[in-house]
Design a protein around this motif. Structure first.
Motif, PDB file in Angstrom:
ATOM      1  N   GLY A   8      -3.139  43.521  75.584  1.00 27.70           N
ATOM      2  CA  GLY A   8      -4.028  42.826  76.687  1.00 27.70           C
ATOM      3  C   GLY A   8      -4.145  41.484  76.570  1.00 27.70           C
ATOM      4  N   GLY A  11      -5.466  38.814  79.337  1.00 22.01           N
ATOM      5  CA  GLY A  11      -6.378  38.960  80.067  1.00 22.01           C
ATOM      6  C   GLY A  11      -7.317  37.919  79.455  1.00 22.01           C
ATOM      7  N   ASP A  35       1.393  42.937  77.020  1.00 22.36           N
ATOM      8  CA  ASP A  35       0.413  43.029  78.050  1.00 22.36           C
ATOM      9  C   ASP A  35       1.442  43.680  79.371  1.00 22.36           C
ATOM     10  N   GLY A  41      -3.907  40.590  84.129  1.00 23.25           N
ATOM     11  CA  GLY A  41      -3.168  39.865  82.995  1.00 23.25           C
ATOM     12  C   GLY A  41      -2.288  38.320  83.918  1.00 23.25           C
ATOM     13  N   ALA A  82      -6.265  45.717  75.169  1.00 22.01           N
ATOM     14  CA  ALA A  82      -5.460  46.319  76.613  1.00 22.01           C
ATOM     15  C   ALA A  82      -6.412  47.376  77.115  1.00 22.01           C
TER      16      ALA A  82
END
Ligand code: NAD
Ligand code: DAU
Length: 335
Positions: A8, A11, A35, A41, A82
């Motif tokens: 993640g 992000g 990701d 994202g 994530a």
């Protein structure tokens, strides 16, 4: 040289954390960013670091074992950011929350169990405790999550703990309060209200606007995570917060004042379903290890608002097209 697997990482918090790692270690750490690039994202967040030899981006889903397995095998330290992260979306469509937030964490934990890692940090949230009217939650308090988002996070939080107890995996679980800072998707309170105000659009305040959140600057959150990688004890949960509790209406007033925009932009709208009244975490445990936030709320909020003023291109693109349609359909009003 340690290899970090950051999931993640495109992000909001993940990309700030990758910047934080570059500032701290330069080329002395390998960073892999896994990701899926959902709507949240954004590789723009990482343009300035993407050409570094010690950084690698992998587009993939944490629910996919064939993607996760070889990356975890390479990693010394796994930080699982994530997730589907927006409460309102979880109320409208919980499916992806259950999949990513629980099953995705499971896939990562399984790979970590198979290959062994030095540290597995599960980024949980203070929302897993539910609402508290007086006092603050300690790490040992009962979890009473009240949205599909926070329930899915609570599932992953406890699953990670079970891998410590059952398989001796060196897991640390963090429960942080509300973050603010650069690169936050403009659906969350602060970036939504700042960018709406900049466009002279109304600020939709849920209910009476008196719900309370504890606001921490994202850099402090990143610093706390990195501190815990080195000083946290395996199998432990750590609350992270700044002790900066504010009602939503106070945040709204602060934004309007900073931007010199009129009160008439305030618009009280229907409350969020199951809206938690107040979040508050007791941070004595991480403080006893020697960590505390270093940014002042007033200065970091000003810097954050200024960042959105200076990066209109970044958020204007996100607030057009697909998101605009989503917003209209979900909230029954124009963005
Ligand atoms: P975000 O929504 O901005 O970013 C989430 C990232 O995860 C995005 O880049 C997205 O593409 C990616 N992602 C989503 N599903 C994926 C999947 N299946 N496989 C791989 N990548 C996927 O979220 P955020 O605000 O940066 O939050 C990061 C983490 O921190 C989340 O776990 C959240 O629960 C937790 N957290 C957030 C806050 C906060 O205030 N934002 C506070 C405490 C904890
Ligand atoms: O507490 C940590 C959590 O903080 C994280 O786990 C979540 O990922 C993150 O999204 C955040 O959740 P909240 O629901 O607290 O954040 P949000 O920005 O959506 O809302 C903050 C407060 O503002 C909440 O009381 C709802 C209110 N609100 C929000 C929006 C988007 C409004 O009044 N109007 C709005 O338009």
């Amino acid at each position: 040289m340690k290899t970090y697997l950051v999931t993640g990482g495109a992000g909001f918090i993940g990309s700030n954390y990758i910047h934080y790692l570059f500032e701290k270690y330069g080329s002395a750490a390998n960073i892999i960013n896994l990701d899926k690039l959902t709507y949240a994202g954004n590789l723009e967040n990482l343009r300035d670091v993407e050409s570094n030899n010690n950084y690698r981006f992998v587009k993939g889903d944490i629910c996919d074992a064939s993607v996760v397995d070889p990356l975890v095998r390479e990693a010394d330290i796994v930080i699982n950011f994530a997730a589907e992260s927006h409460v309102d979306r979880s109320i409208g469509a919980p499916d992806d929350f259950i999949k990513t937030d629980i099953y995705g964490a499971f896939m990562l934990l399984e790979a970590a169990r198979k290959h062994g890692v030095e540290k597995f940090v599960q980024i949980s949230t203070d929302e897993v405790y539910g609402s508290i009217i007086d006092g603050s939650f300690k790490e040992t308090d009962v979890l009473e999550p009240s949205s599909p988002y926070s329930a899915s996070k609570a599932g992953a939080d406890r699953l990670a703990y079970s891998y410590f107890v059952t398989y001796d995996l060196p897991v640390i679980i963090t429960r942080c309060s509300n973050n603010y800072g650069p690169c936050q998707y403009p659906e969350k309170l602060i970036p939504l209200f700042v960018t709406n105000a900049l466009e002279d659009k109304s600020l939709p305040i849920y209910g009476d606007g008196k719900n309370v959140r504890d606001w921490i600057y994202v850099r402090d959150h990143c610093d706390a995570i990195e501190f815990l990688v080195h000083h946290g004890d395996d199998g432990q949960v750590y609350n992270i917060g700044a002790g900066e509790e504010r009602m939503n209406i106070e945040i709204t007033d602060l934004i309007l004042k900073y931007l010199k925009k009129p009160d008439s932009l305030k618009m009280y709208v229907q409350d969020r379903l199951g809206h938690d009244r107040r979040y508050s975490v007791d941070t004595a445990k991480i403080a006893a290890l020697g960590w505390q936030p270093s940014h002042s709320f007033e200065q970091a909020m000003q810097d954050t608002i200024q960042w959105y003023i200076d990066h209109k291109k970044w958020w204007a693109r996100l607030k057009s097209g697909e998101y605009k349609e989503y917003y209209k359909a979900h909230y029954k009003r124009e963005l």
